[in-house]
Design an enzyme around this catalytic site. Structure first.
Site, PDB file in Angstrom:
ATOM      1  N   ARG A  20       0.878  -1.182   0.000  1.00  0.00           N
ATOM      2  CA  ARG A  20       0.000   0.000   0.000  1.00  0.00           C
ATOM      3  C   ARG A  20       0.907   1.221   0.000  1.00  0.00           C
ATOM      4  O   ARG A  20       1.711   1.402   0.909  1.00  0.00           O
ATOM      5  CB  ARG A  20      -0.919   0.013   1.227  1.00  0.00           C
ATOM      6  CG  ARG A  20      -1.593   1.357   1.421  1.00  0.00           C
ATOM      7  CD  ARG A  20      -2.688   1.338   2.453  1.00  0.00           C
ATOM      8  NE  ARG A  20      -3.885   0.677   1.953  1.00  0.00           N
ATOM      9  CZ  ARG A  20      -5.086   0.789   2.517  1.00  0.00           C
ATOM     10  NH1 ARG A  20      -5.250   1.532   3.599  1.00  0.00           N
ATOM     11  NH2 ARG A  20      -6.128   0.155   2.010  1.00  0.00           N
ATOM     12  N   HIS A  79      -7.671   0.874  -6.200  1.00  0.00           N
ATOM     13  CA  HIS A  79      -7.809   0.053  -4.990  1.00  0.00           C
ATOM     14  C   HIS A  79      -8.509  -1.254  -5.378  1.00  0.00           C
ATOM     15  O   HIS A  79      -9.669  -1.482  -5.029  1.00  0.00           O
ATOM     16  CB  HIS A  79      -8.611   0.830  -3.943  1.00  0.00           C
ATOM     17  CG  HIS A  79      -8.581   0.221  -2.563  1.00  0.00           C
ATOM     18  ND1 HIS A  79      -7.777  -0.851  -2.223  1.00  0.00           N
ATOM     19  CD2 HIS A  79      -9.265   0.545  -1.433  1.00  0.00           C
ATOM     20  CE1 HIS A  79      -7.978  -1.156  -0.940  1.00  0.00           C
ATOM     21  NE2 HIS A  79      -8.878  -0.324  -0.446  1.00  0.00           N
ATOM     22  N   GLN A  82     -10.400  -3.814  -2.859  1.00  0.00           N
ATOM     23  CA  GLN A  82     -11.708  -3.395  -2.362  1.00  0.00           C
ATOM     24  C   GLN A  82     -12.820  -3.800  -3.322  1.00  0.00           C
ATOM     25  O   GLN A  82     -13.912  -4.178  -2.899  1.00  0.00           O
ATOM     26  CB  GLN A  82     -11.728  -1.873  -2.156  1.00  0.00           C
ATOM     27  CG  GLN A  82     -13.026  -1.350  -1.566  1.00  0.00           C
ATOM     28  CD  GLN A  82     -13.237  -1.800  -0.127  1.00  0.00           C
ATOM     29  OE1 GLN A  82     -12.336  -1.665   0.694  1.00  0.00           O
ATOM     30  NE2 GLN A  82     -14.414  -2.325   0.184  1.00  0.00           N
ATOM     31  N   ASP A 125     -17.162   7.523  -1.359  1.00  0.00           N
ATOM     32  CA  ASP A 125     -15.905   7.383  -0.617  1.00  0.00           C
ATOM     33  C   ASP A 125     -15.593   8.760  -0.033  1.00  0.00           C
ATOM     34  O   ASP A 125     -16.225   9.760  -0.400  1.00  0.00           O
ATOM     35  CB  ASP A 125     -14.799   6.910  -1.594  1.00  0.00           C
ATOM     36  CG  ASP A 125     -13.470   6.591  -0.914  1.00  0.00           C
ATOM     37  OD1 ASP A 125     -13.431   6.467   0.330  1.00  0.00           O
ATOM     38  OD2 ASP A 125     -12.460   6.479  -1.630  1.00  0.00           O
ATOM     39  N   CYS A 155     -16.213   1.931   1.020  1.00  0.00           N
ATOM     40  CA  CYS A 155     -15.059   1.085   1.360  1.00  0.00           C
ATOM     41  C   CYS A 155     -14.632   1.244   2.822  1.00  0.00           C
ATOM     42  O   CYS A 155     -13.959   0.368   3.361  1.00  0.00           O
ATOM     43  CB  CYS A 155     -13.899   1.390   0.423  1.00  0.00           C
ATOM     44  SG  CYS A 155     -13.278   3.072   0.524  1.00  0.00           S
ATOM     45  N   ARG A 165     -13.695  -8.350   2.548  1.00  0.00           N
ATOM     46  CA  ARG A 165     -12.272  -8.129   2.252  1.00  0.00           C
ATOM     47  C   ARG A 165     -11.482  -9.394   2.606  1.00  0.00           C
ATOM     48  O   ARG A 165     -10.598  -9.819   1.888  1.00  0.00           O
ATOM     49  CB  ARG A 165     -11.731  -6.938   3.067  1.00  0.00           C
ATOM     50  CG  ARG A 165     -12.296  -5.582   2.697  1.00  0.00           C
ATOM     51  CD  ARG A 165     -11.902  -5.145   1.304  1.00  0.00           C
ATOM     52  NE  ARG A 165     -10.466  -5.125   1.105  1.00  0.00           N
ATOM     53  CZ  ARG A 165      -9.652  -4.123   1.452  1.00  0.00           C
ATOM     54  NH1 ARG A 165     -10.148  -3.032   1.995  1.00  0.00           N
ATOM     55  NH2 ARG A 165      -8.344  -4.181   1.234  1.00  0.00           N
TER      56      ARG A 165
HETATM   57  N1  NVA Z   1      -9.907   6.847  -1.295  1.00  0.00           N
HETATM   58  C1  NVA Z   1      -9.496   6.437   0.019  1.00  0.00           C
HETATM   59  C2  NVA Z   1      -9.754   4.976   0.229  1.00  0.00           C
HETATM   60  C3  NVA Z   1      -9.375   4.465   1.580  1.00  0.00           C
HETATM   61  C4  NVA Z   1      -9.590   2.993   1.755  1.00  0.00           C
HETATM   62  C5  NVA Z   1      -8.035   6.763   0.230  1.00  0.00           C
HETATM   63  O1  NVA Z   1      -7.242   6.556  -0.700  1.00  0.00           O
HETATM   64  O2  NVA Z   1      -7.686   7.260   1.294  1.00  0.00           O
HETATM   65  N1   CP Z   2     -11.209   0.084   2.818  1.00  0.00           N
HETATM   66  C1   CP Z   2      -9.906  -0.006   3.206  1.00  0.00           C
HETATM   67  O1   CP Z   2      -9.005  -0.258   2.404  1.00  0.00           O
HETATM   68  O2   CP Z   2      -9.722   0.184   4.531  1.00  0.00           O
HETATM   69  P1   CP Z   2      -8.331   0.361   5.306  1.00  0.00           P
HETATM   70  O3   CP Z   2      -7.761   1.693   4.862  1.00  0.00           O
HETATM   71  O4   CP Z   2      -8.694   0.329   6.740  1.00  0.00           O
HETATM   72  O5   CP Z   2      -7.414  -0.748   4.909  1.00  0.00           O
END
Ligand code: NVA
Ligand code: CP
Length: 299
Positions: A103, A130, A133, A218, A258, A286
């Protein structure tokens, strides 16, 4: 050849559907207390350059449940944080573990890691997409409403990483996607163009939601955009998923997010906390969807 999972487009549509099917099986087995140890003694390395609750816990629990192990690696306590090149890290880690999940911010970083890795690399979220997800979201839709082919989904809010993965999912699983974003926050033009007429852009969220089978949103400010929070609250003020917006959608429409969610910003509390809300199934999935993904890549 080593298979990676950097975007949904790394799967064929048939593989995507097969993963959903296996995820549902694994979920049932898990709920029955049956042990499945298809990844006995396998090790997953997990590099997190951004925060996570769901991704970390689902991958770690998933590996343990399948008989393997997972290792949490943060830049703060690895040499990555002290500038060791990503290429070198990829070459070394992939001689020690069986799979790597990353990540991070720049999507290009996971691509570079994959190029130098001997083992499968999984994208656990980048600024661009992502994909993990979406495995869970699609599993959730299939469980509650059947195949999504030919259905219509509304994406309300930021044209961000999640939106991009919905665009890719629309291509793969053959559904229509209505996207409502404020001006200046549209999804990437190339990703959108590649989906052709499966996606349609709107400015009015009410219009985008009309008759749809699923409404998704989101956060307005993603990880790394914290300093834009105030600006974005203004830009997105008409884009909250409210119960009024949900009445525009089909009577049977589901709402997904998500998580983490900001109640009172992108979603009203009564929508996400509705008694029949599927967001908790979505979060649980997930675990099951990624177990299916790990099996697919490692066996
Ligand atoms: N769009 C959000 C998703 C988090 C799971 C981010 O990138 O922070
Ligand atoms: N939805 C998701 O990816 O959650 P986290 O940021 O908690 O991993």
């Amino acid at each position: 050849m080593t298979r990676h999972f950097l975007t949904l487009l790394d799967l064929s549509p048939d593989e995507f559907r097969a993963l959903i099917k296996r995820a549902r099986e694994l979920k049932q087995l898990q709920h029955q207390g049956r042990i499945v140890d298809t990844l006995k003694h396998k090790v997953l390395g997990m590099i997190f350059e951004k925060s996570s609750t769901r991704t970390r816990v689902s991958f770690e629990a998933g590996m343990t449940q399948l008989g393997g192990a997972a290792m949490f690696l943060s830049p703060n306590d690895t040499q990555l944080g002290r500038g060791e090149p990503i290429e070198d890290t990829a070459r070394v880690l992939s001689r020690m573990v069986d799979c790597v999940m990353i990540r991070t911010f720049e999507h290009e970083k996971v691509e570079r890691f994959a190029e130098y890795s001997r083992v499968p690399v999984i994208n656990g979220l980048t600024d661009l997409v992502h994909p993990c997800q979406l495995l869970a979201d699609m599993q959730t839709f299939f469980e509650h409403r059947g195949d999504i082919q030919g259905r219509t989904v509304a994406w309300i809010g930021d044209g961000n990483n999640m939106c991009h993965s919905y665009i890719n999912a629309a291509r793969q699983l053959d559904f229509q996607l209505n996207i409502a974003c404020p001006e200046g926050y549209d999804p990437d033009a190339d990703i959108l163009a590649a989906a052709g007429d499966r996606c349609m852009m709107f400015r009015d969220p009410m219009e985008a939601a009309r008759g749809v089978d699923l409404v998704v949103t989101d956060v307005w400010a993603s990880m790394g955009q914290e300093e834009e929070q105030k600006l974005r609250e203004q830009a997105f003020s008409g884009y909250q998923v409210t119960s009024e917006l949900m009445t525009q959608a089909d009577e049977q429409a589901l709402f997904m997010h998500c998580l983490p969610a900001h109640r009172g910003e992108e979603v009203a509390a009564d929508v996400i906390d509705a008694a029949d809300s599927v967001v908790w199934d979505e979060a649980e999935n997930r675990l099951h969807a990624q177990k299916a993904l790990l099996e697919f890549l490692l066996t």
